[in-house]
Enzyme design. Structure first.
Site, PDB file in Angstrom:
ATOM      1  N   HIS A  19      48.076 -49.014  43.931  1.00 45.14           N
ATOM      2  CA  HIS A  19      47.267 -48.782  45.311  1.00 45.14           C
ATOM      3  C   HIS A  19      46.202 -49.579  45.362  1.00 45.14           C
ATOM      4  O   HIS A  19      46.414 -49.121  46.563  1.00 45.14           O
ATOM      5  CB  HIS A  19      47.239 -47.303  45.679  1.00 45.14           C
ATOM      6  CG  HIS A  19      48.664 -46.708  45.533  1.00 45.14           C
ATOM      7  ND1 HIS A  19      49.827 -46.371  46.361  1.00 45.14           N
ATOM      8  CD2 HIS A  19      49.074 -45.785  44.562  1.00 45.14           C
ATOM      9  CE1 HIS A  19      50.752 -45.754  46.205  1.00 45.14           C
ATOM     10  NE2 HIS A  19      50.476 -45.091  45.225  1.00 45.14           N
ATOM     11  N   LYS A  46      16.894 -39.821  31.205  1.00 35.49           N
ATOM     12  CA  LYS A  46      17.959 -38.773  30.906  1.00 35.49           C
ATOM     13  C   LYS A  46      17.805 -37.274  32.024  1.00 35.49           C
ATOM     14  O   LYS A  46      18.996 -37.177  31.816  1.00 35.49           O
ATOM     15  CB  LYS A  46      17.340 -38.764  29.167  1.00 35.49           C
ATOM     16  CG  LYS A  46      18.381 -37.254  29.079  1.00 35.49           C
ATOM     17  CD  LYS A  46      18.672 -38.024  27.352  1.00 35.49           C
ATOM     18  CE  LYS A  46      19.988 -36.859  27.166  1.00 35.49           C
ATOM     19  NZ  LYS A  46      21.306 -37.630  27.764  1.00 35.49           N
ATOM     20  N   TRP A  76       9.198 -42.771  35.307  1.00 41.39           N
ATOM     21  CA  TRP A  76       9.916 -43.269  35.202  1.00 41.39           C
ATOM     22  C   TRP A  76       9.426 -43.371  37.297  1.00 41.39           C
ATOM     23  O   TRP A  76       9.704 -42.705  38.199  1.00 41.39           O
ATOM     24  CB  TRP A  76      11.269 -42.475  35.656  1.00 41.39           C
ATOM     25  CG  TRP A  76      12.761 -43.343  35.590  1.00 41.39           C
ATOM     26  CD1 TRP A  76      13.509 -43.527  35.281  1.00 41.39           C
ATOM     27  CD2 TRP A  76      13.456 -42.673  37.585  1.00 41.39           C
ATOM     28  NE1 TRP A  76      15.180 -43.950  36.068  1.00 41.39           N
ATOM     29  CE2 TRP A  76      14.851 -43.442  36.781  1.00 41.39           C
ATOM     30  CE3 TRP A  76      13.529 -42.107  38.722  1.00 41.39           C
ATOM     31  CZ2 TRP A  76      15.649 -43.327  38.601  1.00 41.39           C
ATOM     32  CZ3 TRP A  76      13.757 -41.838  39.386  1.00 41.39           C
ATOM     33  CH2 TRP A  76      15.066 -42.510  39.177  1.00 41.39           C
ATOM     34  N   GLU A 102      34.609 -40.825  32.439  1.00 45.06           N
ATOM     35  CA  GLU A 102      33.394 -40.918  31.831  1.00 45.06           C
ATOM     36  C   GLU A 102      33.505 -42.136  30.438  1.00 45.06           C
ATOM     37  O   GLU A 102      32.310 -42.669  30.315  1.00 45.06           O
ATOM     38  CB  GLU A 102      33.596 -39.749  30.641  1.00 45.06           C
ATOM     39  CG  GLU A 102      32.145 -39.347  29.157  1.00 45.06           C
ATOM     40  CD  GLU A 102      31.089 -39.114  29.855  1.00 45.06           C
ATOM     41  OE1 GLU A 102      31.454 -38.961  31.070  1.00 45.06           O
ATOM     42  OE2 GLU A 102      30.110 -39.686  28.977  1.00 45.06           O
ATOM     43  N   CYS A 160      10.083 -38.469  33.976  1.00 45.83           N
ATOM     44  CA  CYS A 160       8.517 -39.315  33.474  1.00 45.83           C
ATOM     45  C   CYS A 160       8.095 -37.809  32.788  1.00 45.83           C
ATOM     46  O   CYS A 160       8.828 -36.691  33.056  1.00 45.83           O
ATOM     47  CB  CYS A 160       7.863 -38.878  34.898  1.00 45.83           C
ATOM     48  SG  CYS A 160       7.708 -39.512  36.234  1.00 45.83           S
ATOM     49  N   LYS A 171      30.371 -44.766  30.831  1.00 46.00           N
ATOM     50  CA  LYS A 171      29.175 -44.889  29.171  1.00 46.00           C
ATOM     51  C   LYS A 171      29.638 -46.451  28.718  1.00 46.00           C
ATOM     52  O   LYS A 171      28.278 -46.888  28.929  1.00 46.00           O
ATOM     53  CB  LYS A 171      30.038 -44.953  28.104  1.00 46.00           C
ATOM     54  CG  LYS A 171      29.783 -42.741  27.417  1.00 46.00           C
ATOM     55  CD  LYS A 171      29.071 -42.198  27.088  1.00 46.00           C
ATOM     56  CE  LYS A 171      28.147 -41.935  28.393  1.00 46.00           C
ATOM     57  NZ  LYS A 171      27.876 -40.924  28.339  1.00 46.00           N
ATOM     58  N   GLU A 210      27.069 -47.739  31.561  1.00 45.75           N
ATOM     59  CA  GLU A 210      25.393 -47.024  31.422  1.00 45.75           C
ATOM     60  C   GLU A 210      24.571 -48.046  30.415  1.00 45.75           C
ATOM     61  O   GLU A 210      23.867 -48.344  30.796  1.00 45.75           O
ATOM     62  CB  GLU A 210      24.893 -46.363  30.828  1.00 45.75           C
ATOM     63  CG  GLU A 210      25.341 -44.391  31.728  1.00 45.75           C
ATOM     64  CD  GLU A 210      25.570 -43.104  31.354  1.00 45.75           C
ATOM     65  OE1 GLU A 210      24.414 -42.455  31.722  1.00 45.75           O
ATOM     66  OE2 GLU A 210      26.526 -43.363  30.678  1.00 45.75           O
ATOM     67  N   ASN A 243       4.790 -35.711  37.283  1.00 45.10           N
ATOM     68  CA  ASN A 243       6.350 -35.494  37.197  1.00 45.10           C
ATOM     69  C   ASN A 243       7.301 -34.896  37.860  1.00 45.10           C
ATOM     70  O   ASN A 243       6.470 -33.277  38.427  1.00 45.10           O
ATOM     71  CB  ASN A 243       6.784 -34.949  35.481  1.00 45.10           C
ATOM     72  CG  ASN A 243       8.357 -34.585  36.118  1.00 45.10           C
ATOM     73  OD1 ASN A 243       9.199 -35.404  35.894  1.00 45.10           O
ATOM     74  ND2 ASN A 243       8.602 -33.484  35.369  1.00 45.10           N
ATOM     75  N   GLY A 244       8.066 -35.326  38.747  1.00 49.53           N
ATOM     76  CA  GLY A 244       8.510 -34.781  40.175  1.00 49.53           C
ATOM     77  C   GLY A 244       7.928 -35.932  41.592  1.00 49.53           C
ATOM     78  O   GLY A 244       7.407 -36.742  41.747  1.00 49.53           O
ATOM     79  N   ARG A 256      12.534 -39.668  28.989  1.00 52.02           N
ATOM     80  CA  ARG A 256      12.786 -39.090  30.397  1.00 52.02           C
ATOM     81  C   ARG A 256      12.418 -40.246  31.582  1.00 52.02           C
ATOM     82  O   ARG A 256      12.076 -40.045  32.451  1.00 52.02           O
ATOM     83  CB  ARG A 256      11.783 -38.327  30.621  1.00 52.02           C
ATOM     84  CG  ARG A 256      11.447 -36.653  29.405  1.00 52.02           C
ATOM     85  CD  ARG A 256      10.825 -35.903  30.272  1.00 52.02           C
ATOM     86  NE  ARG A 256      11.118 -35.071  30.783  1.00 52.02           N
ATOM     87  CZ  ARG A 256      11.184 -34.062  31.091  1.00 52.02           C
ATOM     88  NH1 ARG A 256      12.353 -33.700  30.501  1.00 52.02           N
ATOM     89  NH2 ARG A 256      11.654 -33.643  32.191  1.00 52.02           N
TER      90      ARG A 256
HETATM   91  C1  G6P Z   1      21.507 -38.459  33.990  1.00 51.68           C
HETATM   92  C2  G6P Z   1      21.627 -38.739  32.884  1.00 51.68           C
HETATM   93  C3  G6P Z   1      22.887 -38.542  32.568  1.00 51.68           C
HETATM   94  C4  G6P Z   1      23.624 -36.621  32.228  1.00 51.68           C
HETATM   95  C5  G6P Z   1      22.865 -36.887  34.622  1.00 51.68           C
HETATM   96  C6  G6P Z   1      23.531 -34.989  34.211  1.00 51.68           C
HETATM   97  O1  G6P Z   1      21.652 -39.544  34.635  1.00 51.68           O
HETATM   98  O2  G6P Z   1      21.844 -40.171  32.376  1.00 51.68           O
HETATM   99  O3  G6P Z   1      23.529 -38.534  30.600  1.00 51.68           O
HETATM  100  O4  G6P Z   1      25.025 -37.063  32.713  1.00 51.68           O
HETATM  101  O5  G6P Z   1      21.827 -37.434  34.239  1.00 51.68           O
HETATM  102  O6  G6P Z   1      22.450 -34.688  33.906  1.00 51.68           O
HETATM  103  P1  G6P Z   1      22.137 -33.667  33.098  1.00 51.68           P
HETATM  104  O7  G6P Z   1      21.072 -33.209  32.906  1.00 51.68           O
HETATM  105  O8  G6P Z   1      21.934 -32.253  34.119  1.00 51.68           O
HETATM  106  O9  G6P Z   1      22.845 -32.566  32.051  1.00 51.68           O
END
Ligand code: G6P
Length: 616
Positions: free
Chosen positions: A512, A611, A73, A489, A2, A493, A496, A101-102, A27
């Site tokens: 396994h 994010k 969000w 990672e 948010c 990606k 996502e 927000n929260g 956000r």
């Molecule tokens: C969200 C984002 C990710 C990020 C994660 C942790 O899920 O979409 O890209 O890695 O939060 O965020 P931070 O700000 O704690 O690295």
């Protein structure tokens, strides 16, 4: 999670609010709304993106000199129009508008109480209780600031809010506790937002509110009170900071997406992060704060806490810290750690890694570690004013610049650069890093930005692979040793932003279970640097090959591995030793980006994600 923006100025603030929301869309982006005071309180809300809201606002020719806006969000209640902020209370003599927000953890109890007091609820959100509570408190305290102070005293949970009310048409009240909020002081008015990027369009003079602060913004002034602790709220002064960020830093420039821009910014971002050591001959604990040497000397092990991509950075660091510094290193997903009963070690250094510094689980895990008796903590973070940085004893700021794309890229590689500095510092203080080795490692770091530049050059080859991937529904990613977290990672990606189901496995684990999944429709991506595990990895790749699996291998220039039917290779320009995971991240980011591009997904704002995750 948010985004909030508020403005009270001499002229029409609607374009500022909409531009601010647009900047904050990373956000959360499942619905957006705006409330303006022009005669009475009016609002427009819509599900979908800020662009939809802008269209509506322009059609109605909404104008005002004071307003608040929100991009959401969803947590409580589906992303429908009635759950979209701003939320109102009243309708009789006066009306309150709130954006939030929260999460309000005690919203159920408050809901009951307010319903009993005659308030009618029209949404499924936790936010609506805030609007009604302020309305209720306005009966006892006719001043809006006072009513908000009384209301926030009753809220439990993490929040940032902005409030307007019809009988106080010249002011906005904002408050924060556990979620970010800052004030922007402009020439022609005053502003508030969740993040600097929303306000750079109007000012660079910012005040970062502290936990428990409530601020009143008027066109020609502001005041801040602190409502922390028992007793009445007290007026407080907060420092004004001149932001060094430029508007360009939060703009896309010539790129098609922020993610693409951020991938290509990595050489510069890593160079900025390493700036303090690039011209040095030795490494100093002071990089982590004045107390670092003292604390590091007492450190007997490392506990890393993080989420998402930051967690993957921690996993790579474990290999480095154990092998270079000779320290035990545990890496925990913050949301799991905080609800376990781990055995604490008071002399373990707790390292919180977070791009945003506001991830609720990481913050809570750090506090939990402290409550268990861990004495010292270090934050590795990209946001100087964030809660994580304030919470930790020591800090290292990555200098990636603002990361807007939801899928993290440059934040990750700069975190790895920071973690390598931590590894070297710990190793040196433990007498495990000879002067010669230290110089060699600094030289390797000095070369890293150039090496990243070379790594980016594989893009054309990766694009060709991406065409084939975009038809697939699943993919496996394999790595060994410190490249296993890089495989994780890479899979993250791809999931996502392209919505292709991807799983990462340590290559030795294939037999396994996951080998059962391998057929011609399952692409298998492998990271094959020229390191001590290459021969082992090659055997694992044979296992895939023998079963008709299609292999896509990222090797180094000199990795002894040959192309053949069903085994495709892209070679990185060089092998970077310990820094290899940083370089091998780049082609995986590019692969995810180009697959998503082929599929036409919303790359910077993937569905259902946000994010910064300021809720549990
Ligand atoms: C969200 C984002 C990710 C990020 C994660 C942790 O899920 O979409 O890209 O890695 O939060 O965020 P931070 O700000 O704690 O690295």
């Amino acid at each position: 999670m948010c985004g909030i923006v508020g403005a009270v100025a001499q002229n029409n603030i609607v374009p500022t609010l909409l531009e601010g929301l647009h900047r904050l869309e990373y956000r959360g982006y499942d619905s957006a709304g705006i409330a303006l005071l022009n005669g009475g309180l009016n609002r427009l809300r819509t599900t979908g993106r800020v662009a939809e809201l802008s269209k509506l606002v322009n059609e109605r020719q909404f104008q005002s000199k004071i307003g608040i806006a929100h991009t959401r969000w969803a947590t409580h209640g589906a992303p429908s129009e009635r759950n979209t902020h701003p939320h109102f209370s009243g309708g009789g003599v006066s009306k309150v508008a709130v954006v939030h927000n929260g999460i309000i953890e005690n919203h159920e109890a408050l809901h009951q109480r307010l319903q009993d007091a005659g308030f009618e609820f029209v949404s499924d959100t936790d936010t609506e209780v805030i609007a009604h509570l302020i309305m209720l408190n306005l009966e006892k305290a006719p001043d809006l600031l006072e009513a908000v102070c009384r209301s926030v005293a009753e809220l439990q949970g993490a929040y940032a809010i902005a409030v307007m009310e019809e009988t106080h048409p010249d002011r906005i009240i904002v408050s924060r506790n556990g979620a970010p909020l800052l004030l922007g002081l402009g020439e022609d008015g005053n502003y508030a937002a969740s993040d600097v990027s929303a306000l750079l369009q109007v000012t660079k003079r910012m005040i970062y509110l502290e936990e428990g602060d409530v601020a009143e913004l008027r066109r020609d002034g502001y005041r801040i009170v602190s409502c922390l602790g028992a007793g009445p709220c007290k007026e407080v002064e907060r420092a004004v900071h001149e932001s060094k960020l430029t508007n360009e830093a939060v703009e896309m420039g010539p790129y098609a997406h922020f993610m693409q821009k951020e991938i290509f910014e990595q050489p510069g971002a890593v160079a900025n992060t390493l700036e303090m050591v690039l011209n040095a001959h030795s490494i100093s604990p002071r990089l982590f704060g004045s107390e670092a040497e003292n604390i590091f000397k007492q450190t007997k092990s490392i506990l890393i806490l993080a989420c998402g991509t930051s967690y993957h950075a921690g996993l790579v660091a474990r290999y480095w810290i154990e092998s270079v510094a000779g320290l035990t290193c545990n890496v925990e997903i913050a949301s799991e750690y905080r609800y376990r009963d781990p055995v604490s070690q008071s002399n373990a250094l707790v390292v919180g890694i977070s791009q945003s510094g506001e991830t609720a689980d990481t913050l809570a895990a750090l506090s939990y570690a402290k409550s268990l008796g861990h004495r010292h903590s270090l934050a590795i973070c990209n946001v100087a004013e964030s809660a994580l940085v304030r919470q930790a004893d020591l800090r290292f700021l990555t200098r990636a610049g603002p990361e807007i794309g939801v899928a993290s890229t440059k934040a990750f590689t700069t975190q790895l650069a920071a973690l390598m500095l931590l590894t070297m510092t710990l190793s040196k203080l433990r007498g495990k890093l000879s002067d010669e080795r230290e110089l060699e490692m600094i030289a390797a770091l000095r070369h890293l930005p150039v090496a990243l530049q070379h790594a980016l050059q594989v893009e054309t080859q990766v694009k060709a692979w991406a065409e084939r991937f975009s038809q697939k529904r699943h993919a496996l990613f394999l790595g060994r040793g410190m490249h296993y977290p890089i495989a994780m990672e890479g899979a993250l990606k791809l999931k996502e932003i392209s919505y292709i189901h991807a799983e990462a496995y340590p290559a030795g684990e294939l037999k396994h279970g996951p080998l059962a999944l391998v057929d011609k429709d399952m692409p298998v991506v492998a990271i094959a640097p020229n390191d001590a595990l290459l021969e082992k990895l090659k055997s694992n790749l044979q296992e895939v090959h023998a079963r008709g699996g299609e292999l896509y291998v990222f090797a180094d220039a000199d990795s002894r591995i040959q192309e053949s039917e069903g085994l495709h290779i892209i070679r990185m320009a060089e092998h970077a030793g310990l820094l290899s995971p940083i370089l091998h991240t780049v082609p995986l980011q590019l692969l995810a980006y180009h697959v998503a591009l082929q599929k036409g997904t919303d790359i910077d704002k993937p569905r259902n994600l946000a994010k910064s995750v300021t809720v549990e």
